[in-house]
Design an enzyme around this catalytic site. Structure first.
Site, PDB file in Angstrom:
ATOM      1  N   HIS A 195       0.817  -1.215   0.000  1.00 53.60           N
ATOM      2  CA  HIS A 195       0.000   0.000   0.000  1.00 53.60           C
ATOM      3  C   HIS A 195       0.857   1.275   0.000  1.00 53.60           C
ATOM      4  O   HIS A 195       0.642   2.191  -0.775  1.00 53.60           O
ATOM      5  CB  HIS A 195      -0.882   0.034   1.262  1.00 53.60           C
ATOM      6  CG  HIS A 195      -1.756  -1.162   1.452  1.00 53.60           C
ATOM      7  ND1 HIS A 195      -2.995  -1.305   0.848  1.00 53.60           N
ATOM      8  CD2 HIS A 195      -1.563  -2.281   2.189  1.00 53.60           C
ATOM      9  CE1 HIS A 195      -3.520  -2.455   1.215  1.00 53.60           C
ATOM     10  NE2 HIS A 195      -2.690  -3.079   2.022  1.00 53.60           N
TER      11      HIS A 195
HETATM   12  O1  RIB Z   1      -4.079  -0.097   5.515  1.00 48.16           O
HETATM   13  C1  RIB Z   1      -2.755  -0.117   5.043  1.00 48.16           C
HETATM   14  C2  RIB Z   1      -1.895   0.771   5.882  1.00 48.16           C
HETATM   15  O2  RIB Z   1      -1.911   0.307   7.226  1.00 48.16           O
HETATM   16  C3  RIB Z   1      -0.417   0.753   5.463  1.00 48.16           C
HETATM   17  O3  RIB Z   1       0.164   1.988   5.774  1.00 48.16           O
HETATM   18  C4  RIB Z   1       0.157  -0.336   6.314  1.00 48.16           C
HETATM   19  O4  RIB Z   1       1.550  -0.121   6.586  1.00 48.16           O
HETATM   20  C5  RIB Z   1      -0.622  -0.181   7.580  1.00 48.16           C
HETATM   21  O5  RIB Z   1       0.024   0.795   8.362  1.00 48.16           O
END
Ligand code: RIB
Ligand code: CA
Length: 316
Positions: free
Chosen positions: A242
């Site tokens: 992500h």
């Molecule tokens: O939902 C994804 C996010 O939450 C990303 O930043 C992952 O590292 C977690 O922190």
């Protein structure tokens, strides 16, 4: 053209690790500082992980300062160690080299010092809970003009990953997210699950990273925990990085196609706490919400840059 000045605020974190190293292998940006926040795991661990990742990339010159250990207002004890391992790096933290020194200024002061010293506006890339960014803008409103834009990974317009309604970074501190997304005026691009979930990388991508050299292999080892968790949860040999999607947008503006809309963040205590929605009223300021991209090109671009980690670092 001089590189864009960048600060990453992060909770490493398996995908944070890929995002941080992506920034360090991208010549369009100069990473001026890293600040850490609680999130995937506790603050002490996210901070240690950030420092070790900078050593891995031979960049101990970049200051790392710790920020918030908890949300602005209400406690939120849920971490994400299922997806990131109890050490935050997929159980592989000990395969990384020793940590760079910790900058004693703390995250808000380091962020403020970087903004004050910058000769050109700075891009902030928060890829964890938005607590530090909310604090920065509350303590130093006079520095908002030194921020070119914020590129934040978080939110989900169509269903969360932590509750049915909320994505992890927003759920971790909804009040901070409300401040930054709805009340502040600094231009912001939000990179939600709606786009990041489509930007998964597969086993072949990961195997190519693992075979590229020692630093790439260390990163692939960290990501492997997420790969195994994805296999267990979804039955596919994939992983979703992500934060790397958001950082590629910070590094190459325009990578993601955005739609401008005012947003609301649910700060009540019902089942939808932390939900991010298009706001009915236009009282909230417009946010550029990233909703589409050329996914094959994005995957290839992230890998191309990460593969230089060994090459670039080996000559450093
Ligand atoms: O939902 C994804 C996010 O939450 C990303 O930043 C992952 O590292 C977690 O922190
Ligand atoms: Ca993160």
């Amino acid at each position: 053209m001089s590189p864009t000045l960048l600060v990453i605020d992060t909770d490493p974190g398996v995908d944070d690790a890929a995002a941080l190293l992506l920034a360090l292998t991208s010549t369009e940006v100069e990473l001026r500082a890293v600040t850490t926040v609680f999130g995937n795991v506790e603050l002490a661990t996210t901070t240690m992980n950030a420092r070790r990742l900078l050593t891995l990339a031979s960049r101990s010159d970049i200051p790392v300062a710790a920020g918030a250990a908890r949300p602005l207002v209400h406690p939120q004890a849920q971490r994400a160690d299922k997806w990131h391992g109890t050490d935050g790096l997929g159980g592989r933290a000990d395969t990384l080299p020793a940590a760079t020194p910790l900058d004693p200024r703390g995250a808000v002061t380091l962020l403020a010092d970087v903004l004050r010293a910058a000769k050109t506006p700075v891009t902030l890339a928060p890829i964890g809970p938005l607590t530090n960014i909310a604090l920065l803008l509350a303590v130093h409103p006079e520095l908002a003009g030194k921020i070119d834009r914020i590129v934040a990974m978080g939110g989900a317009l169509r269903g969360g990953n932590t509750t049915l309604a909320a994505e992890f970074n927003i759920y971790a501190d909804p009040e901070a997210a409300h401040r930054v997304l709805a009340e502040e005026s600094v231009p912001i691009t939000l990179v939600p699950l709606d786009i990041t979930m489509n930007c998964w990388v597969d086993g072949q991508w990961l195997d190519e990273l693992a075979a590229a050299g020692p630093r790439c292999a260390t990163l692939a080892g960290v990501i492997d925990h997420g790969r195994k968790q994805h296999q267990r949860a979804f039955g596919e040999d994939r992983v979703v990085l992500h934060d790397a999607v958001a950082v590629l947008e910070a590094v190459v503006p325009g990578t993601l196609s955005c739609t401008s809309m005012p947003l609301s963040v649910e700060c009540g205590f019902g089942a939808d706490r932390g939900a991010v929605r298009r706001a009915e009223s236009s009282d909230s300021r417009p946010v550029d919400v990233a909703l589409s991209t050329d996914v094959p090109r994005l995957r290839a671009e992230i890998l191309r840059r990460l593969l230089t980690l060994d090459g670039a670092a080996a000559t450093a």
